[in-house]
Structure formats: structure tokens, C-alpha cells
Design a protein around this motif. Structure first.
Motif, mmCIF file in Angstrom:
data_model
loop_
_atom_site.group_PDB
_atom_site.id
_atom_site.type_symbol
_atom_site.label_atom_id
_atom_site.label_comp_id
_atom_site.label_asym_id
_atom_site.label_seq_id
_atom_site.Cartn_x
_atom_site.Cartn_y
_atom_site.Cartn_z
ATOM 1 N N GLU A 8 0.829 -1.209 0.000
ATOM 2 C CA GLU A 8 0.000 0.000 0.000
ATOM 3 C C GLU A 8 0.862 1.258 0.000
ATOM 4 O O GLU A 8 0.646 2.178 -0.787
ATOM 5 N N TRP A 9 1.865 1.270 0.880
ATOM 6 C CA TRP A 9 2.728 2.462 0.956
ATOM 7 C C TRP A 9 3.524 2.649 -0.331
ATOM 8 O O TRP A 9 3.695 3.776 -0.809
ATOM 9 N N ALA A 10 4.008 1.563 -0.892
ATOM 10 C CA ALA A 10 4.775 1.657 -2.138
ATOM 11 C C ALA A 10 3.910 2.197 -3.272
ATOM 12 O O ALA A 10 4.349 3.047 -4.059
ATOM 13 N N LEU A 11 2.669 1.721 -3.353
ATOM 14 C CA LEU A 11 1.766 2.219 -4.395
ATOM 15 C C LEU A 11 1.467 3.702 -4.190
ATOM 16 O O LEU A 11 1.467 4.485 -5.153
ATOM 17 N N HIS A 12 1.219 4.111 -2.953
ATOM 18 C CA HIS A 12 0.979 5.533 -2.685
ATOM 19 C C HIS A 12 2.191 6.374 -3.098
ATOM 20 O O HIS A 12 2.031 7.440 -3.704
ATOM 21 N N LEU A 44 10.843 1.703 -0.484
ATOM 22 C CA LEU A 44 11.501 2.420 -1.573
ATOM 23 C C LEU A 44 12.724 1.652 -2.072
ATOM 24 O O LEU A 44 12.991 1.617 -3.279
ATOM 25 N N GLN A 45 13.432 1.001 -1.172
ATOM 26 C CA GLN A 45 14.581 0.184 -1.583
ATOM 27 C C GLN A 45 14.116 -1.001 -2.435
ATOM 28 O O GLN A 45 14.764 -1.343 -3.426
ATOM 29 N N ALA A 46 12.998 -1.604 -2.054
ATOM 30 C CA ALA A 46 12.455 -2.712 -2.851
ATOM 31 C C ALA A 46 12.065 -2.217 -4.244
ATOM 32 O O ALA A 46 12.333 -2.891 -5.244
ATOM 33 N N LEU A 75 0.880 -4.748 -10.473
ATOM 34 C CA LEU A 75 1.560 -6.024 -10.248
ATOM 35 C C LEU A 75 3.064 -5.827 -10.121
ATOM 36 O O LEU A 75 3.706 -6.482 -9.288
ATOM 37 N N ASP A 76 3.650 -4.927 -10.905
ATOM 38 C CA ASP A 76 5.083 -4.647 -10.786
ATOM 39 C C ASP A 76 5.424 -4.241 -9.353
ATOM 40 O O ASP A 76 6.407 -4.698 -8.778
ATOM 41 N N VAL A 77 4.608 -3.372 -8.784
ATOM 42 C CA VAL A 77 4.848 -2.873 -7.426
ATOM 43 C C VAL A 77 4.626 -3.982 -6.398
ATOM 44 O O VAL A 77 5.434 -4.175 -5.486
ATOM 45 N N VAL A 78 3.544 -4.733 -6.554
ATOM 46 C CA VAL A 78 3.259 -5.842 -5.633
ATOM 47 C C VAL A 78 4.431 -6.822 -5.621
ATOM 48 O O VAL A 78 4.915 -7.220 -4.553
ATOM 49 N N ASP A 134 -3.099 4.956 -13.994
ATOM 50 C CA ASP A 134 -4.526 4.756 -13.719
ATOM 51 C C ASP A 134 -4.843 5.129 -12.275
ATOM 52 O O ASP A 134 -5.858 5.780 -11.991
ATOM 53 N N LEU A 135 -3.973 4.710 -11.357
ATOM 54 C CA LEU A 135 -4.183 5.042 -9.947
ATOM 55 C C LEU A 135 -4.121 6.548 -9.726
ATOM 56 O O LEU A 135 -4.915 7.099 -8.960
#
Length: 158
Positions: A8-12, A44-46, A75-78, A134-135
């Protein structure tokens, strides 16, 4: 599959970075989201290891997307944060117990394994079809037409 909060944080962060004209320091992203800077730094490192964001050092340093947000899927982020392992792993229960099916008779996955693999594939396809762009469009639709502009202004502040 249960996703970690890091997704969630990475997507935000990825959505926020779509509006940032310059790299954004991790501490600034953490402040914006009211989350621990050390926790966010791990996400962010991931993202950086996966090539989704790049980092730069110095006074003007921080994080920026490495490609257009239209080219980064959810999916890339997940997968960057939580990995790409399937949600279900078959342990071949049918080959155990007093009525075990011999391995040579198990020439294809069982119905349960097939159902779970199909569900996993559908879930991944759905996330692959949604981009960070899109997000970002959804932010203005959900919070008003000036939401991302407000974030951009805030990021440029002190």
C-alpha cells in the motif's frame, strides 16, 4: 494471498511520484504519508531494486520513477515489495495417508490446485492491467480535481 502493508505504501509513493517534478526525499514521502521513515525506506529500496524508482544523492536527491507511470503496473509494485510467489502452493495431499494416490497416477495437478492457479493467474492479470497512471487519475477522481496539484505544491515546499 495477504499483501503486506508495504504494498500500500509503495503504491501511494509511486502515485505521488507521478506528480513530482524533481526527486523526492524518502523523509518527505514519509512525512506526507505519516509513516515511519525507516519503514518507508524499506519499501523504496524494494522499488529501487526492481527498477521502478531510482534514487539520487545530494541536496536535490531523492526518489523518482524510472519510467512513465503508464508503464508501471500495480503487479510490478506488488511483486517488487512482496515477491512473485503464487498465493497457493500445492503440497500433493492426495499422495498422503492410507488411501494415497501413487505419484505416477498424479500426471496433472488436481482440481484444487488448478482452481487456485487459475485464481492466482486472474488476480495477477487484473493487477497487471492497472497502471500507476490509472491510480493517479483515480486520485483526482476520488479526492477532487486539485488533489495531485496540491501534493505537487506540498512536495515543492520547505
Amino acid at each position: 494471498m495477504k499483501l503486506t502493508g508495504g504494498v500500500e505504501w509503495a503504491l501511494h509513493c509511486c502515485v505521488v511520484l507521478t506528480t513530482a517534478p524533481d526527486p523526492v526525499p524518502a523523509a518527505r514521502l514519509a512525512e506526507l504519508h505519516d509513516v515511519s521513515a525507516s519503514y518507508l525506506a524499506k519499501q523504496l529500496q524494494a522499488l529501487s531494486r526492481a527498477g521502478i524508482v531510482g534514487s539520487s544523492q545530494g541536496n536535490a536527491g531523492g526518489y523518482a520513477l524510472t519510467r512513465a507511470p503508464e508503464l508501471i503496473s500495480v503487479l510490478d509494485v506488488v511483486e517488487a515489495v512482496d515477491g512473485s510467489k503464487p498465493a497457493f502452493v500445492c503440497t500433493e495431499i492426495r499422495q498422503r495417508g492410507p488411501l494415497a494416490t501413487p505419484p505416477e497416477a498424479c500426471t496433472r495437478p488436481c482440481a484444487i490446485s488448478r482452481a487456485m492457479a487459475g485464481a492466482d493467474a486472474a488476480w495477477r492479470a487484473a493487477l497487471e492491467a492497472i497502471s500507476v497512471a490509472d491510480l493517479a487519475r483515480g486520485v483526482d477522481e476520488d479526492y477532487g480535481p486539485t488533489a495531485l496539484a496540491g501534493i505537487r505544491t506540498w512536495l515543492s515546499g520547505p
